[in-house]
Design a protein around this motif. Structure first.
Motif, PDB file in Angstrom:
ATOM      1  N   ASN A   1       0.771  -1.199  -0.063  1.00 22.88           N
ATOM      2  CA  ASN A   1      -0.008   0.058   0.070  1.00 22.88           C
ATOM      3  C   ASN A   1       1.052   1.320  -0.110  1.00 22.88           C
ATOM      4  O   ASN A   1       0.552   2.298  -0.613  1.00 22.88           O
ATOM      5  CB  ASN A   1      -0.951   0.154   1.169  1.00 22.88           C
ATOM      6  N   LEU A   2       2.084   1.337   0.546  1.00 24.72           N
ATOM      7  CA  LEU A   2       2.758   2.281   0.826  1.00 24.72           C
ATOM      8  C   LEU A   2       3.597   2.405  -0.692  1.00 24.72           C
ATOM      9  O   LEU A   2       3.712   3.744  -1.168  1.00 24.72           O
ATOM     10  CB  LEU A   2       3.980   2.389   1.919  1.00 24.72           C
ATOM     11  N   LEU A   3       3.703   1.463  -1.422  1.00 22.55           N
ATOM     12  CA  LEU A   3       4.347   1.546  -2.581  1.00 22.55           C
ATOM     13  C   LEU A   3       3.362   1.997  -3.688  1.00 22.55           C
ATOM     14  O   LEU A   3       3.926   2.614  -4.664  1.00 22.55           O
ATOM     15  CB  LEU A   3       5.024   0.220  -3.024  1.00 22.55           C
ATOM     16  N   ILE A   4       2.197   1.767  -3.485  1.00 28.33           N
ATOM     17  CA  ILE A   4       1.203   2.224  -4.460  1.00 28.33           C
ATOM     18  C   ILE A   4       1.057   3.834  -4.170  1.00 28.33           C
ATOM     19  O   ILE A   4       0.850   4.621  -5.123  1.00 28.33           O
ATOM     20  CB  ILE A   4      -0.368   1.489  -4.126  1.00 28.33           C
ATOM     21  N   GLU A   5       1.157   4.363  -2.875  1.00 27.10           N
ATOM     22  CA  GLU A   5       1.077   5.705  -2.747  1.00 27.10           C
ATOM     23  C   GLU A   5       2.545   6.360  -3.140  1.00 27.10           C
ATOM     24  O   GLU A   5       2.315   7.297  -3.551  1.00 27.10           O
ATOM     25  CB  GLU A   5       1.132   5.999  -1.100  1.00 27.10           C
ATOM     26  N   ASN A   6       3.552   5.768  -3.183  1.00 28.96           N
ATOM     27  CA  ASN A   6       4.718   6.451  -3.454  1.00 28.96           C
ATOM     28  C   ASN A   6       5.610   5.307  -4.132  1.00 28.96           C
ATOM     29  O   ASN A   6       6.112   4.511  -3.518  1.00 28.96           O
ATOM     30  CB  ASN A   6       5.519   7.057  -2.232  1.00 28.96           C
ATOM     31  N   ASP A   7       5.967   5.547  -5.589  1.00 29.42           N
ATOM     32  CA  ASP A   7       6.799   4.483  -6.229  1.00 29.42           C
ATOM     33  C   ASP A   7       8.297   4.680  -5.496  1.00 29.42           C
ATOM     34  O   ASP A   7       9.038   3.555  -5.980  1.00 29.42           O
ATOM     35  CB  ASP A   7       6.962   4.706  -7.709  1.00 29.42           C
ATOM     36  N   ARG A   8       8.697   5.573  -4.891  1.00 28.40           N
ATOM     37  CA  ARG A   8      10.056   5.474  -4.276  1.00 28.40           C
ATOM     38  C   ARG A   8      10.058   4.851  -2.972  1.00 28.40           C
ATOM     39  O   ARG A   8      11.110   4.867  -2.306  1.00 28.40           O
ATOM     40  CB  ARG A   8      10.507   6.928  -4.251  1.00 28.40           C
TER      41      ARG A   8
END
Length: 85
Positions: free
Chosen positions: A17-24
């Motif tokens: 979910n964090l990766l979906i929010e921020n690709d970095r």
């Protein structure tokens, strides 16, 4: 999402979910991990023989932080502040 891409743990799902929010998010978490590990190493006055203990302690702290209810993005993690130094 293919079955290979589905997270197998709650921590994995939170991170996805964090990766979906921020690709970095992966890069940022990587940097946080090393900053946190360095901090723990110094606090524990560790030697190379303590490496596994430091790694386990680092992992436990990062997992606890990822499971905090108010973590909506990688920047919400308490250890994110280590990157500003």
């Amino acid at each position: 999402i293919s079955s290979a891409a589905k997270p197998r743990s709650l921590i994995g799902a939170v991170f996805l979910n964090l990766l979906i929010e921020n690709d970095r998010a992966f890069d940022i978490l990587y940097c946080i991990t090393f900053k946190l590990m360095d901090r723990k190493w110094l606090e524990m006055h560790a030697t190379y023989m303590d490496f596994n203990t430091v790694i386990k302690s680092t992992r436990r702290q990062l997992e606890r932080e990822l499971l905090l209810e108010d973590i909506q993005q990688i920047e919400d993690m308490p250890s994110y502040s280590f990157l500003a130094r």
